[in-house]
Design a protein around this motif. Sequence first.
Motif, mmCIF file in Angstrom:
data_model
loop_
_atom_site.group_PDB
_atom_site.id
_atom_site.type_symbol
_atom_site.label_atom_id
_atom_site.label_comp_id
_atom_site.label_asym_id
_atom_site.label_seq_id
_atom_site.Cartn_x
_atom_site.Cartn_y
_atom_site.Cartn_z
ATOM 1 N N ILE A 497 0.786 -1.338 0.129
ATOM 2 C CA ILE A 497 -0.035 0.052 -0.054
ATOM 3 C C ILE A 497 0.912 1.161 -0.077
ATOM 4 C CG2 ILE A 497 -1.580 1.368 1.467
ATOM 5 C CD1 ILE A 497 -2.915 -0.994 -0.066
ATOM 6 N N ALA A 498 2.140 1.254 0.818
ATOM 7 C CA ALA A 498 2.915 2.424 0.961
ATOM 8 C C ALA A 498 3.600 2.619 -0.559
ATOM 9 C CB ALA A 498 3.812 2.132 1.890
ATOM 10 N N ASP A 499 3.862 1.414 -1.019
ATOM 11 C CA ASP A 499 4.611 1.472 -2.406
ATOM 12 C C ASP A 499 3.709 1.992 -3.349
ATOM 13 O OD1 ASP A 499 6.998 0.894 -1.502
ATOM 14 O OD2 ASP A 499 6.735 -1.377 -2.053
ATOM 15 N N ILE A 500 2.258 1.663 -3.516
ATOM 16 C CA ILE A 500 1.274 2.176 -4.568
ATOM 17 C C ILE A 500 1.058 3.783 -4.037
ATOM 18 C CG2 ILE A 500 -1.190 2.271 -4.880
ATOM 19 C CD1 ILE A 500 -1.186 -0.779 -4.139
ATOM 20 N N ILE A 501 1.179 4.158 -2.852
ATOM 21 C CA ILE A 501 0.838 5.496 -2.414
ATOM 22 C C ILE A 501 2.028 6.681 -3.136
ATOM 23 C CG2 ILE A 501 0.752 7.280 -0.637
ATOM 24 C CD1 ILE A 501 -0.761 5.100 1.123
ATOM 25 N N GLY A 503 4.172 5.766 -5.640
ATOM 26 C CA GLY A 503 4.312 5.698 -6.872
ATOM 27 C C GLY A 503 5.416 4.806 -7.413
ATOM 28 N N LYS A 504 5.796 3.998 -6.226
ATOM 29 C CA LYS A 504 6.646 2.897 -6.396
ATOM 30 C C LYS A 504 6.258 1.877 -7.258
ATOM 31 C CE LYS A 504 10.644 0.449 -4.252
ATOM 32 N NZ LYS A 504 11.270 0.123 -3.091
ATOM 33 N N LYS A 505 5.045 1.503 -6.789
ATOM 34 C CA LYS A 505 4.302 0.364 -7.463
ATOM 35 C C LYS A 505 2.919 0.680 -7.899
ATOM 36 C CE LYS A 505 6.602 -3.634 -5.112
ATOM 37 N NZ LYS A 505 6.423 -4.938 -4.524
ATOM 38 N N LYS A 506 3.217 1.672 -9.310
ATOM 39 C CA LYS A 506 1.818 2.173 -9.764
ATOM 40 C C LYS A 506 0.919 0.912 -10.126
ATOM 41 C CE LYS A 506 3.809 6.536 -11.187
ATOM 42 N NZ LYS A 506 4.019 7.657 -12.205
ATOM 43 N N ASN A 507 1.430 -0.189 -10.735
ATOM 44 C CA ASN A 507 0.567 -1.236 -11.271
ATOM 45 C C ASN A 507 -0.116 -1.832 -10.038
ATOM 46 O OD1 ASN A 507 1.488 -1.148 -13.881
ATOM 47 N ND2 ASN A 507 3.129 -2.540 -13.621
ATOM 48 N N GLY A 508 0.287 -1.557 -8.663
ATOM 49 C CA GLY A 508 -0.481 -2.141 -7.806
ATOM 50 C C GLY A 508 -1.869 -1.688 -7.701
ATOM 51 N N LEU A 509 -2.078 -0.567 -8.024
ATOM 52 C CA LEU A 509 -3.417 0.231 -8.134
ATOM 53 C C LEU A 509 -4.427 -0.580 -9.130
ATOM 54 C CD1 LEU A 509 -5.217 2.513 -7.409
ATOM 55 C CD2 LEU A 509 -4.537 3.907 -9.139
ATOM 56 N N LYS A 510 -3.716 -1.076 -10.313
ATOM 57 C CA LYS A 510 -4.294 -1.804 -11.205
ATOM 58 C C LYS A 510 -4.873 -3.160 -10.500
ATOM 59 C CE LYS A 510 -2.326 -0.015 -15.355
ATOM 60 N NZ LYS A 510 -1.415 -0.350 -16.738
ATOM 61 N N PHE A 511 -4.044 -3.532 -9.639
ATOM 62 C CA PHE A 511 -4.397 -4.953 -9.000
ATOM 63 C C PHE A 511 -5.604 -4.603 -8.119
ATOM 64 C CE2 PHE A 511 -3.942 -7.377 -5.001
ATOM 65 C CZ PHE A 511 -3.872 -8.705 -5.547
ATOM 66 N N LEU A 512 -5.465 -3.606 -7.223
ATOM 67 C CA LEU A 512 -6.743 -3.100 -6.296
ATOM 68 C C LEU A 512 -8.025 -3.079 -7.291
ATOM 69 C CD1 LEU A 512 -5.031 -0.527 -3.894
ATOM 70 C CD2 LEU A 512 -5.363 -3.125 -3.692
ATOM 71 N N VAL A 513 -8.003 -2.462 -8.404
ATOM 72 C CA VAL A 513 -9.035 -2.227 -9.308
ATOM 73 C C VAL A 513 -9.454 -3.645 -9.894
ATOM 74 C CG1 VAL A 513 -9.933 -1.208 -11.539
ATOM 75 C CG2 VAL A 513 -8.615 -0.043 -9.974
ATOM 76 N N GLY A 514 -8.685 -4.535 -10.000
ATOM 77 C CA GLY A 514 -8.894 -5.709 -10.479
ATOM 78 C C GLY A 514 -9.840 -6.780 -9.324
ATOM 79 N N GLN A 515 -9.328 -6.326 -8.241
ATOM 80 C CA GLN A 515 -9.960 -7.147 -6.917
ATOM 81 C C GLN A 515 -11.313 -6.633 -7.060
ATOM 82 O OE1 GLN A 515 -7.724 -9.671 -6.908
ATOM 83 N NE2 GLN A 515 -8.294 -9.645 -4.885
ATOM 84 N N GLY A 516 -11.484 -5.357 -7.219
ATOM 85 C CA GLY A 516 -12.715 -4.762 -7.060
ATOM 86 C C GLY A 516 -13.820 -5.259 -8.229
ATOM 87 N N LYS A 534 -7.784 5.992 -5.205
ATOM 88 C CA LYS A 534 -6.887 7.171 -5.432
ATOM 89 C C LYS A 534 -7.463 8.062 -3.965
ATOM 90 C CE LYS A 534 -4.901 7.447 -9.929
ATOM 91 N NZ LYS A 534 -4.656 8.437 -11.093
ATOM 92 N N SER A 535 -8.803 8.401 -3.972
ATOM 93 C CA SER A 535 -9.155 9.288 -3.094
ATOM 94 C C SER A 535 -9.005 8.699 -1.552
ATOM 95 C CB SER A 535 -10.592 9.467 -3.187
ATOM 96 O OG SER A 535 -11.325 10.303 -2.459
ATOM 97 N N MET A 536 -9.354 7.424 -1.279
ATOM 98 C CA MET A 536 -9.192 6.954 -0.181
ATOM 99 C C MET A 536 -7.710 6.730 0.644
ATOM 100 S SD MET A 536 -11.776 3.783 -0.325
ATOM 101 C CE MET A 536 -11.305 3.086 1.216
ATOM 102 N N LEU A 537 -6.682 6.730 -0.571
ATOM 103 C CA LEU A 537 -5.330 6.358 -0.203
ATOM 104 C C LEU A 537 -4.447 7.507 -0.289
ATOM 105 C CD1 LEU A 537 -4.859 2.831 -1.838
ATOM 106 C CD2 LEU A 537 -4.796 3.050 0.516
ATOM 107 N N GLU A 538 -5.412 8.633 -1.008
ATOM 108 C CA GLU A 538 -4.586 10.116 -1.122
ATOM 109 C C GLU A 538 -3.345 9.999 -2.019
ATOM 110 O OE1 GLU A 538 -3.685 11.723 2.649
ATOM 111 O OE2 GLU A 538 -6.038 11.986 3.452
ATOM 112 N N ILE A 539 -3.921 9.337 -2.954
ATOM 113 C CA ILE A 539 -2.753 8.974 -3.998
ATOM 114 C C ILE A 539 -2.470 10.523 -4.887
ATOM 115 C CG2 ILE A 539 -2.252 7.834 -6.219
ATOM 116 C CD1 ILE A 539 -3.315 5.386 -4.916
ATOM 117 N N LYS A 540 -1.419 10.997 -4.964
ATOM 118 C CA LYS A 540 -1.282 12.278 -5.671
ATOM 119 C C LYS A 540 -0.657 12.023 -7.115
ATOM 120 C CE LYS A 540 -2.364 14.539 -2.052
ATOM 121 N NZ LYS A 540 -3.484 15.061 -2.097
ATOM 122 N N TRP A 541 -0.113 10.979 -7.494
ATOM 123 C CA TRP A 541 0.351 10.837 -8.866
ATOM 124 C C TRP A 541 -0.394 10.264 -9.964
ATOM 125 C CZ3 TRP A 541 -0.629 5.973 -10.625
ATOM 126 C CH2 TRP A 541 -0.929 4.583 -9.624
#
Length: 541
Positions: A497-501, A503-516, A534-541
């Motif tokens: 989660i920290a890596d997604i926030i 931007g180190k592991k941007k593909n991790g966000l796609k994984f979360l969307v896939g799970q949804g 993105k809103s919940m995790l306060e992702i800026k990238w």
Amino acid sequence: MEMLVNCRRYLSVGSVKKFSLVSGYNLKCGLEVHTQLDTKHKLFSFSTNDPFGSVDKPNQNISYFDAALPGSQPILNYEVVLQALKLASVLGCSINYNSQFDRKHYFYGDQPLGYQITQHYSPIASNGHLRLSPKFDGIGGTKDKTIDIIQLQIEQDTGKSIYIENEDLTLLDFNRSNVPLIEMVTKPDFTTIEQVRAFVKKYQNLIKILGVSTGELETGAMRVDVNISINDLPRVELKNLPNTSSIVNAIKYEYNRQIEIIHNGKAEEELSFSETRGWNGSETVKLRSKETTIDYRYMPDSELPKLKLAEDIMKKVKESLPPLPDELFEQLTHHPYNLSLKDAKIFVISNTHTINYENAELRQYYLEVFKRYSDEIGAKNINPKLPNGWIINELIGDLNKLDLYLNDITPSLTPKVFAQLLSLIHTKKISKTSGKLLLFHVLKELKDRGSSSVPININFDTLIEEFELEQDTIRNKNDLVLLCQHIIDELDNKKMIADIISGKKKNGLKFLVGQGMRSSQGKLDPIELEKTFKSMLEIKW
């Protein structure tokens, strides 16, 4: 000295790709292209024109004239003339309304007449051109390149000699004898190999679109000879070039061979006269020089009258022509379609290896789908990426998977019906995932049904209800947030989660969307899911 060393290094066929023109050594090329015409009958007889379809049955498609039996006479096939005029028209040639046929005399086993009927003195067309552009043809630079065409002439093909090794025996197959050809001769206007490659490919596609020829180099339906010279020295003709890569590699090799001869001070001895060379796959080899040039003793054919054309024939020919490649590229790469050049080529460039659809057929289907989709959604609201992606990626992909032909499915999956599917996705009544499932299901049903001539009714609304695929409408934002929070909690991986926030592991966000999407069985909008994460995790990238 360094330049000479470089030239010698490039002469080996293994390094033929390491090629560039050498300063001070100007390349000049011209092409002679023989094209077998796709007609029902041969040029001067009623034999079936099928030189390759009867490859296992030699001498099946021949008549008395094809075999040069005494007393047989030529009868001109006017379909050949029409094909030649089509090609001449799109190449901007001047038409000769009073052309004639001539005899080119030489004797060889596969030419039983002892001469070839051609148009040496008065060809059917001359003074044409073909324009190459950096944008569509990849010739480099920023300016168009115009290749001038000296003439187009109609002539007959020869038979085929088959050599039997170790038996001192030659067999003759006349299936190809008297097959109609168009010989096209260009001026030596090519100054780079990229221009030669682009011209061959463009000409090849052009004759396919016109229906003039299959244009297949591998079978000999199109055969290319190259005339090459350096710094205006006498030309060397390169023959026996079976495909585009051979054409390119032969020019590269010959260019470097001639440079080395010049450096060695032997230009006057070895390059002061015209020469014909062949290509054996690794190097050019001498076939004959000016000392062995054949005197063909051209003379008008006494058995064939002049070919006189009606004054209004070119008007009718032009009216029958299909849209041409450059026009189609301009149309498809601009508003409203906005296709990339790569995707536009799928609808324009003829591919002989594609069996599931014809380019013109697919293009017409795409244009009709696009129009129907635009009418349903409204021209101002359309998303061109939707029909573009669904035709090019999903439809073609499914046709290949199911081994279906486009014309097998279009009576039922009409452009109107396909546009309805796009409308459902556009309005988010169903997700893209559900749309893919529906499309594959419909195509599978059509395949299982077999080749019935009666179209079936496809109702996507009924199918959506039957399979419960309607996309969940997000009436309550809290429900979506709860689902996303549940996915994050289930993941239980703080580092990810920290890596997604960060931007180190941007593909991790796609994984979360896939799970949804998985949790909702594909019914949620992935874009809304991504926004919520993105809103919940306060992702800026």
